[in-house]
Design a protein around this motif. Sequence first.
Motif, PDB file in Angstrom:
ATOM      1  N   ASP A 138       0.825  -1.207   0.000  1.00 56.53           N
ATOM      2  CA  ASP A 138       0.000   0.000   0.000  1.00 56.53           C
ATOM      3  C   ASP A 138       0.862   1.262   0.000  1.00 56.53           C
ATOM      4  OD1 ASP A 138      -2.464   0.937  -0.175  1.00 56.53           O
ATOM      5  OD2 ASP A 138      -3.012   0.784   1.955  1.00 56.53           O
ATOM      6  N   GLN A 139       2.115   1.067   0.553  1.00 56.26           N
ATOM      7  CA  GLN A 139       2.991   2.249   0.655  1.00 56.26           C
ATOM      8  C   GLN A 139       3.794   2.480  -0.633  1.00 56.26           C
ATOM      9  OE1 GLN A 139       3.004  -0.200   3.201  1.00 56.26           O
ATOM     10  NE2 GLN A 139       1.464   1.111   4.212  1.00 56.26           N
ATOM     11  N   GLY A 140       3.645   1.641  -1.624  1.00 53.66           N
ATOM     12  CA  GLY A 140       4.333   1.842  -2.904  1.00 53.66           C
ATOM     13  C   GLY A 140       5.629   1.086  -3.025  1.00 53.66           C
ATOM     14  N   THR A 147      -6.685   5.701  -4.404  1.00 49.28           N
ATOM     15  CA  THR A 147      -7.867   4.983  -3.883  1.00 49.28           C
ATOM     16  C   THR A 147      -8.330   3.993  -4.947  1.00 49.28           C
ATOM     17  OG1 THR A 147      -8.909   7.070  -4.412  1.00 49.28           O
ATOM     18  CG2 THR A 147      -9.049   6.357  -2.105  1.00 49.28           C
ATOM     19  N   ILE A 148      -8.216   2.729  -4.586  1.00 48.51           N
ATOM     20  CA  ILE A 148      -8.654   1.684  -5.526  1.00 48.51           C
ATOM     21  C   ILE A 148      -9.804   0.932  -4.863  1.00 48.51           C
ATOM     22  CG2 ILE A 148      -7.934  -0.369  -6.821  1.00 48.51           C
ATOM     23  CD1 ILE A 148      -5.047   0.794  -6.565  1.00 48.51           C
ATOM     24  N   THR A 149     -10.962   1.144  -5.371  1.00 51.34           N
ATOM     25  CA  THR A 149     -12.127   0.494  -4.751  1.00 51.34           C
ATOM     26  C   THR A 149     -12.531  -0.761  -5.521  1.00 51.34           C
ATOM     27  OG1 THR A 149     -13.425   2.099  -5.967  1.00 51.34           O
ATOM     28  CG2 THR A 149     -13.154   2.491  -3.605  1.00 51.34           C
ATOM     29  N   SER A 150     -12.454  -0.690  -6.848  1.00 44.98           N
ATOM     30  CA  SER A 150     -12.813  -1.885  -7.654  1.00 44.98           C
ATOM     31  C   SER A 150     -11.708  -2.099  -8.692  1.00 44.98           C
ATOM     32  CB  SER A 150     -14.145  -1.650  -8.349  1.00 44.98           C
ATOM     33  OG  SER A 150     -14.012  -0.508  -9.164  1.00 44.98           O
ATOM     34  N   LEU A 151     -11.878  -3.159  -9.475  1.00 42.28           N
ATOM     35  CA  LEU A 151     -10.858  -3.470 -10.501  1.00 42.28           C
ATOM     36  C   LEU A 151     -10.850  -2.362 -11.546  1.00 42.28           C
ATOM     37  CD1 LEU A 151     -11.306  -7.297 -11.086  1.00 42.28           C
ATOM     38  CD2 LEU A 151      -9.653  -6.122  -9.645  1.00 42.28           C
ATOM     39  N   LYS A 152      -9.624  -1.928 -11.894  1.00 41.76           N
ATOM     40  CA  LYS A 152      -9.511  -0.833 -12.869  1.00 41.76           C
ATOM     41  C   LYS A 152      -8.764  -1.350 -14.104  1.00 41.76           C
ATOM     42  CE  LYS A 152      -7.145   3.445 -13.053  1.00 41.76           C
ATOM     43  NZ  LYS A 152      -6.085   4.077 -12.326  1.00 41.76           N
ATOM     44  N   THR A 157      -5.804  -3.323 -12.438  1.00 36.93           N
ATOM     45  CA  THR A 157      -5.247  -2.993 -11.121  1.00 36.93           C
ATOM     46  C   THR A 157      -6.329  -3.242 -10.079  1.00 36.93           C
ATOM     47  OG1 THR A 157      -4.070  -1.234 -12.238  1.00 36.93           O
ATOM     48  CG2 THR A 157      -3.999  -1.206  -9.850  1.00 36.93           C
ATOM     49  N   GLY A 158      -5.951  -3.933  -8.984  1.00 36.34           N
ATOM     50  CA  GLY A 158      -6.929  -4.204  -7.934  1.00 36.34           C
ATOM     51  C   GLY A 158      -6.258  -4.222  -6.577  1.00 36.34           C
ATOM     52  N   GLU A 169      -4.573 -11.861   4.304  1.00 38.00           N
ATOM     53  CA  GLU A 169      -4.155 -12.171   5.696  1.00 38.00           C
ATOM     54  C   GLU A 169      -3.828 -10.884   6.473  1.00 38.00           C
ATOM     55  OE1 GLU A 169      -1.215 -15.256   5.806  1.00 38.00           O
ATOM     56  OE2 GLU A 169      -2.251 -16.404   4.264  1.00 38.00           O
ATOM     57  N   GLY A 170      -4.678  -9.887   6.399  1.00 40.86           N
ATOM     58  CA  GLY A 170      -4.560  -8.658   7.192  1.00 40.86           C
ATOM     59  C   GLY A 170      -3.714  -7.581   6.542  1.00 40.86           C
ATOM     60  N   SER A 171      -3.032  -7.870   5.410  1.00 36.44           N
ATOM     61  CA  SER A 171      -2.213  -6.818   4.757  1.00 36.44           C
ATOM     62  C   SER A 171      -2.883  -6.411   3.438  1.00 36.44           C
ATOM     63  CB  SER A 171      -0.820  -7.351   4.423  1.00 36.44           C
ATOM     64  OG  SER A 171      -0.239  -7.897   5.545  1.00 36.44           O
ATOM     65  N   TRP A 172      -2.879  -5.091   3.156  1.00 30.27           N
ATOM     66  CA  TRP A 172      -3.442  -4.572   1.903  1.00 30.27           C
ATOM     67  C   TRP A 172      -2.388  -4.668   0.808  1.00 30.27           C
ATOM     68  CZ3 TRP A 172      -8.347  -3.895   0.886  1.00 30.27           C
ATOM     69  CH2 TRP A 172      -9.245  -3.704   1.935  1.00 30.27           C
ATOM     70  N   LEU A 173      -2.704  -5.367  -0.257  1.00 30.34           N
ATOM     71  CA  LEU A 173      -1.760  -5.530  -1.381  1.00 30.34           C
ATOM     72  C   LEU A 173      -2.407  -5.007  -2.664  1.00 30.34           C
ATOM     73  CD1 LEU A 173      -0.573  -9.180  -0.692  1.00 30.34           C
ATOM     74  CD2 LEU A 173       0.604  -7.072  -0.072  1.00 30.34           C
ATOM     75  N   ILE A 174      -1.540  -4.388  -3.499  1.00 28.61           N
ATOM     76  CA  ILE A 174      -2.028  -3.894  -4.800  1.00 28.61           C
ATOM     77  C   ILE A 174      -1.539  -4.857  -5.879  1.00 28.61           C
ATOM     78  CG2 ILE A 174      -2.134  -1.902  -6.355  1.00 28.61           C
ATOM     79  CD1 ILE A 174      -2.876  -1.144  -3.440  1.00 28.61           C
ATOM     80  N   PHE A 175      -2.451  -5.323  -6.694  1.00 25.41           N
ATOM     81  CA  PHE A 175      -2.103  -6.262  -7.781  1.00 25.41           C
ATOM     82  C   PHE A 175      -2.171  -5.542  -9.117  1.00 25.41           C
ATOM     83  CE2 PHE A 175      -2.337 -10.330  -5.546  1.00 25.41           C
ATOM     84  CZ  PHE A 175      -2.952  -9.951  -4.371  1.00 25.41           C
ATOM     85  N   ARG A 176      -1.144  -5.740  -9.926  1.00 23.88           N
ATOM     86  CA  ARG A 176      -1.196  -5.236 -11.316  1.00 23.88           C
ATOM     87  C   ARG A 176      -0.939  -6.415 -12.232  1.00 23.88           C
ATOM     88  NH1 ARG A 176       2.923  -0.331 -11.687  1.00 23.88           N
ATOM     89  NH2 ARG A 176       1.694   0.467 -13.407  1.00 23.88           N
TER      90      ARG A 176
END
Length: 468
Positions: free
Chosen positions: A86-88, A110-115, A131-132, A137-144
């Motif tokens: 989440d921090q880049g 802010t990513i709320t849904s799949l972009k 991008t989603g 398991e408790g950590s926010w991950l960004i998928f590309r």
Amino acid sequence: MVFKFKNVRIRLTLWYSGTLFMILLLYAGIAILMVYLNLRKNMDNQLEHDYEMVESLIEFDSDDSIRFDSDDGPFLNERWVEIWSDQGTLLLESRPFSGQSLPVFKSGQTITSLKFQSLVLNNKAHFREVTGKANIEGSWLIFRLLRSEDTMLKEINKFFILLLIALPLALIISAIGGYLLAGKLLSPIDKMALTAKKISSSSLQERLPVMNPDDELGHLSITLNELLERIQQSFEQLKQFTFDAAHELRTQLTTIRSIGEVALQEPKKNGDYRDVIGSMLEENNRLTHLVNSLLFLAHADSKVSKTNPEPTDITEIIHHTIEVIQPLAEEKGQIIQFDQKETITSLVDPTLLRQTLLNLLDNAIKYGPDLSTITVKAYITGEKSLCISVSDQGAGIPEEYREKIFERFFRLDKSRTRDSGGSGLGLAIVKWAVEIQGGSIHLEKTENRGNSFVIILPYNHAKTERDK
Ligand code: ADP
């Protein structure tokens, strides 16, 4: 410079092909767009599916670092995946393509849904990216996740080339078809023109071909044929008129010549010569009357003649005409009756009315028996009609000739009417003079023997100069 093709067939084909080209172009554009949107939708579905797979493959190690489930190596070998914190910070990536680099993921989005988006990377390679964001398991991950658009673009390219070949081909085929069709549709015009060229004054009976009476060209042919019919009729009437006129003139001239020749055969006394000259003058009078009638009708036919309607005292005109013709009636002991008390004034052409009455009264005297009575009536019928009738007590006109007697040179008994000075033009003149004033004439049977010629004229009440 604007090109103008004189040939209608080529013009039609060009218009048709031009319109078709525009329609096909529009159609091709819409088709390519639809195919592209469809393929992209498929790709987005696949990317979404990939995204769900990747999400399920993530595992956390004991040191909180992440890795992919090693069992799914083949799946990952073919996909470009990046996982960011989440921090880049780039946590994990799988990149089957070398030489490409994605722009760095910017944290704080802010990513709320799949972009989904399409990207063109450094060496002009086209990619579709999803991008989603997911909580694993408790950590926010960004998928590309990325997939190459190469296959999709190749498909579209193929479709485009197909259209590029098919479009001109369809255009050529339809232009040829249009040209042939235009030729077929216009062929009746060629045939009509060919027939029309052959029609001359001696072949006015020919008619234009009517291929299909229900279509526009058929209607045109029928209308032109009706026109030809009318021209033929007028032409024949004119021929007949010229023939009859020449025949009448020759007869009168022959009569004058024979009177002269007979008189010259033997020497005569002075008194006899006076008789001969008298007969010749009488014939000459008839000839003059005939020529005047012919001139009157020729003038009427030329359409230059106009009526000169003016407020007219109808009763006075009738009285005056009776006075003029009275001597002829007296010769046969006939009485002309006109008992109109009231004055009728209307807007009519007095010269034409006088001529009409003279002709009708002249006939009534000629064809009425000695000592008979001729009755003239004038009255207003309804609000808008003026009626004038001339009735005699003659032999009458048989039913079948009631229309024909108004034709030029028509006489019931040729030899008898010629003796009495008739040329068969009097009633034709009457009919013309009545109709040009908007009226009509017809024959009615009278109670006794004989006929009644009934004239109906439009009644327009008007004050004469005298009334004012
Ligand atoms: P015409 O100069 O021969 O009288 P018209 O045109 O006036 O010519 O008349 C045409 C023919 O109609 C005459 O030849 C005659 O046979 C017939 N006709 C006209 N008026 C009368 C009438 N009042 N009674 C009987 N026959 C008539």
